[in-house]
Enzyme design. Structure first.
Site, PDB file in Angstrom:
ATOM      1  N   TYR A  85       0.851  -1.184   0.000  1.00 48.81           N
ATOM      2  CA  TYR A  85       0.000   0.000   0.000  1.00 48.81           C
ATOM      3  C   TYR A  85       0.887   1.234   0.000  1.00 48.81           C
ATOM      4  O   TYR A  85       1.859   1.309   0.767  1.00 48.81           O
ATOM      5  CB  TYR A  85      -0.901   0.034   1.243  1.00 48.81           C
ATOM      6  N   GLU A 140      -3.933   7.252  -3.511  1.00 47.20           N
ATOM      7  CA  GLU A 140      -3.410   6.005  -2.980  1.00 47.20           C
ATOM      8  C   GLU A 140      -3.470   4.889  -4.010  1.00 47.20           C
ATOM      9  O   GLU A 140      -4.262   4.944  -4.958  1.00 47.20           O
ATOM     10  CB  GLU A 140      -4.145   5.584  -1.709  1.00 47.20           C
TER      11      GLU A 140
END
Length: 381
Positions: A101, A189
């Site tokens: 991530y 993101e």
């Protein structure tokens, strides 16, 4: 303004972040044709702006044309957590060995942007942050100087990313920050950033949210705004002139002031409920405005009960109460139970005016929220 996945990936790819081959499709035949052109296996992904698409059946991995057709037929037209799916992204499947991530947002407590990296990609990052905050490495950035190479490397190493791909991941993080800053982002993101057996990193998902007040500086992104509109409710909110954000819960929330609405959201969560929306109708809660707000919340199939948190300031409480009565009288049938808390100028007079055949009246906000949470729990069973 929220970009769809396919839009965000287009922005990321133009900046040099690796993304899988993909095509957007609006029909079953187009989805099958795209899958054939890309080559199997492919992922067919619903293009709606909501988390948990895979668990809800909105993402399917297919190995041939028959499976592609079946998956496209299942996903196109489906209702996914209250969102109608009218487009799918047909995307090259990534053979990965690890999921990471990376993200950039504003840390309002620190007053600085923060870049984040975690080796626990592919899952809800909010859950990771709540259950194991140390699993997310954070690096605050001075916006006057931007993200420096050493900061990106530090975040990657602190997260425990394999050294074989650490430099590539740091490069993706730096590019993501640069995009976030240049595009007036609020959030950006990649979850997951996949690592392949050949030690390549590929953005298998993409999120990018833009500050709506800065769109005048982003004409290319502004052109995507209508295309990126989340659903009919958000379009309706724009028409009505409401500040509205759709959430995942079942307790509808209406208030006349952002602070009141935020407090109500917090209390719904505190008492074990889940907010369905943020809806600020602003000052002057007259009948037409209240009717429009109720029309929006009643239209959300996820909502099982509604709480009104109204403060009579410039607009007197008795006028607000009359507006609520007139608004509810306009409905042939009230589909959700409504709880009202009224405070401020002429609040007592307003409480006496409210038609208790149409609403439940509570004297305190805490009592009103608890009652709405109870109603939502009862009606969801």
């Amino acid at each position: 303004m929220k970009l769809h996945e396919y839009q965000a990936k287009r922005v990321f790819a133009e900046a040099g972040i690796p993304t899988p081959d993909a095509e957007l499709a609006e029909t079953v035949d187009a989805a099958v044709d795209a899958a054939e052109a890309i080559g199997y296996p492919v992922a067919i992904k619903a293009q709606v702006q909501v988390g948990g698409r895979g668990k809800a059946g909105g993402i399917k991995l297919v190995d041939d044309a028959e499976e592609a057709r079946e998956a496209a037929e299942d996903i196109l037209g489906m209702d996914l957590k209250g969102y109608h799916v009218d487009r799918v992204l047909v995307e090259e499947a990534v053979d990965f060995t690890n999921e990471l991530y990376v993200g950039v947002t504003m840390d309002r407590g620190e007053g600085k942007p923060v870049a984040m990296v975690s080796t626990r990609g592919g899952v809800d990052i909010e859950e990771v942050a709540a259950e194991d905050p140390d699993a997310i490495a954070r690096e605050h950035v001075d916006p006057a100087f931007g993200m420096q190479p050493y900061q990106a490397r530090k975040a990657v190493y602190d997260a425990g990313v394999d050294r074989k791909v650490a430099n590539d991941v740091a490069g993706v993080l730096t590019t993501l920050y640069d995009l976030w800053a240049a595009k007036d982002g609020s959030d950006a993101e990649i979850n997951p950033l996949m690592v392949t057996a050949d030690d390549e990193v590929i953005a298998a998902d993409a999120v990018m949210n833009i500050d709506g007040d800065a769109l005048f500086r982003q004409p290319e992104l502004a052109e995507m705004q209508e295309e990126a509109a989340e659903d009919d409710l958000e379009a309706k909110a724009n028409d009505y002139g409401f500040d509205y954000v759709r959430l995942d819960g079942n307790v509808g929330i209406i208030g006349n002031g952002a602070g009141l609405v935020m407090t109500t959201l917090d209390l719904v969560d505190h008492y074990g409920g889940e907010p369905a929306n943020f809806l600020d109708i602003g000052g002057g809660a007259k009948a037409e405005r209240v009717t429009n707000a109720l029309d929006m919340v009643f239209s959300d199939e996820n909502v099982d009960a509604v709480v009104f948190n109204i403060f009579g300031g410039i607009t007197r409480g008795d006028e607000v109460a009359q507006g609520i009565n007139e608004a509810l009288d306009a409905f042939d049938e009230i589909p959700k139970r409504v709880v009202v808390r009224l405070a401020g100028t002429k609040a007592e007079e307003g409480m006496e005016i409210l038609n208790t055949d149409l609403v439940t009246v509570e004297k305190t906000l805490e009592d009103a929220v608890q009652r709405a949470v109870e109603y939502a729990e009862e009606d969801s069973q």
